[in-house]
Design a protein around this motif. Structure first.
Motif, PDB file in Angstrom:
ATOM      1  N   GLY A  37       0.815  -1.212   0.000  1.00  0.00           N
ATOM      2  CA  GLY A  37       0.000   0.000   0.000  1.00  0.00           C
ATOM      3  C   GLY A  37       0.846   1.257   0.000  1.00  0.00           C
ATOM      4  O   GLY A  37       0.504   2.243  -0.661  1.00  0.00           O
ATOM      5  N   ILE A  38       1.956   1.215   0.720  1.00  0.00           N
ATOM      6  CA  ILE A  38       2.849   2.377   0.760  1.00  0.00           C
ATOM      7  C   ILE A  38       3.451   2.636  -0.612  1.00  0.00           C
ATOM      8  O   ILE A  38       3.555   3.785  -1.063  1.00  0.00           O
ATOM      9  CB  ILE A  38       3.959   2.147   1.807  1.00  0.00           C
ATOM     10  CG1 ILE A  38       3.340   2.009   3.198  1.00  0.00           C
ATOM     11  CG2 ILE A  38       4.968   3.296   1.790  1.00  0.00           C
ATOM     12  CD1 ILE A  38       4.319   1.615   4.281  1.00  0.00           C
ATOM     13  N   VAL A  39       3.840   1.565  -1.300  1.00  0.00           N
ATOM     14  CA  VAL A  39       4.417   1.702  -2.644  1.00  0.00           C
ATOM     15  C   VAL A  39       3.395   2.276  -3.615  1.00  0.00           C
ATOM     16  O   VAL A  39       3.702   3.165  -4.420  1.00  0.00           O
ATOM     17  CB  VAL A  39       4.940   0.337  -3.136  1.00  0.00           C
ATOM     18  CG1 VAL A  39       5.336   0.412  -4.610  1.00  0.00           C
ATOM     19  CG2 VAL A  39       6.134  -0.104  -2.301  1.00  0.00           C
ATOM     20  N   ILE A  40       2.157   1.779  -3.543  1.00  0.00           N
ATOM     21  CA  ILE A  40       1.097   2.294  -4.426  1.00  0.00           C
ATOM     22  C   ILE A  40       0.840   3.774  -4.145  1.00  0.00           C
ATOM     23  O   ILE A  40       0.702   4.583  -5.073  1.00  0.00           O
ATOM     24  CB  ILE A  40      -0.192   1.481  -4.256  1.00  0.00           C
ATOM     25  CG1 ILE A  40       0.023   0.045  -4.743  1.00  0.00           C
ATOM     26  CG2 ILE A  40      -1.348   2.123  -5.024  1.00  0.00           C
ATOM     27  CD1 ILE A  40      -1.142  -0.877  -4.456  1.00  0.00           C
ATOM     28  N   SER A  41       0.760   4.134  -2.862  1.00  0.00           N
ATOM     29  CA  SER A  41       0.553   5.533  -2.495  1.00  0.00           C
ATOM     30  C   SER A  41       1.689   6.410  -3.023  1.00  0.00           C
ATOM     31  O   SER A  41       1.442   7.500  -3.557  1.00  0.00           O
ATOM     32  CB  SER A  41       0.462   5.662  -0.970  1.00  0.00           C
ATOM     33  OG  SER A  41       0.322   7.007  -0.584  1.00  0.00           O
ATOM     34  N   ALA A  42       2.923   5.931  -2.889  1.00  0.00           N
ATOM     35  CA  ALA A  42       4.071   6.694  -3.384  1.00  0.00           C
ATOM     36  C   ALA A  42       4.028   6.831  -4.901  1.00  0.00           C
ATOM     37  O   ALA A  42       4.377   7.885  -5.454  1.00  0.00           O
ATOM     38  CB  ALA A  42       5.370   6.018  -2.955  1.00  0.00           C
TER      39      ALA A  42
END
Length: 206
Positions: A48-53
């Motif tokens: 999720g963090i990667v997608i948000s970034a």
């Protein structure tokens, strides 16, 4: 000063709807990965963090293009919304982060998104990021308690109140009502908490 419906149907409404659907889709994807995919815990939460970034990077690349301002705001709002989904997944669904550390993580995401929306003077960023925040418990209700969900909603609604007091964004008032009260009445994603066993928690919260 427009309301939620007026915001949705004016300007680049396709970008707004697309960003909202993107938040929904990513939320469903995160839920599926957390429940079904057999990979290390940290990798699940990192997704999720990667997608948000990635969404934030896409928004940044469009920041200085006036002809793509609507898409920029939509992507930025979606990025913040996915960040909320990821933070809440760590706290409410997966129980990967407990107690004080979880509240700190959620608080940091909330403060960052709120400051970004207010400084950008963008109702789109505020509404889309808060949509992700309010939707987060809907993807993890079966493993959460009413105190967790509504305590979280109090935190998010307090952030909305601060942004409304600064910018006068009526759309956030409508969004808060839609999820905290209308969500239980019309959409039933929190209806399971309206039971006698939860009275001691729900009565003071309401």
């Amino acid at each position: 000063q427009s309301g939620l419906i007026h915001w949705l149907i004016t300007g680049n409404w396709t970008a707004k709807v697309g960003a909202g659907l993107l938040i929904l889709g990513i939320g469903a994807l995160l839920r599926y990965v957390l429940k079904e995919v057999d990979i290390p815990d940290l990798m699940k939460l990192s997704g999720g963090i990667v997608i948000s970034a990635g969404l934030a990077l896409a928004a940044y690349l469009l920041k200085n293009r006036p002809d793509r301002k609507g898409v920029y705001f939509a992507l930025a709002g979606a990025s913040a919304g996915v960040a909320y989904l990821s933070a809440y997944a760590a706290y409410g669904f997966f129980e990967y982060i407990q107690g004080f550390n979880a509240l700190v993580l959620l608080g940091l995401v909330a403060v960052a998104a709120g400051i970004f929306a207010v400084n950008s003077k963008s109702l789109s960023i505020a509404i889309l990021s808060m949509t992700g925040a309010y939707l987060a418990p809907a993807f993890s209700l079966e493993n959460t308690s009413p105190l967790t969900v509504y305590g979280y909603y109090i935190l998010i609604s307090s952030l909305c109140l601060i942004m409304v007091s600064i910018r006068g964004w009526r759309g956030l008032i409508h969004l808060s009502f839609l999820f905290t009260l209308a969500g239980s009445v019309f959409f039933a994603w929190t209806s399971q908490f309206y039971q006698p066993m939860y009275y001691s928690v729900m009565q003071p919260i309401l």
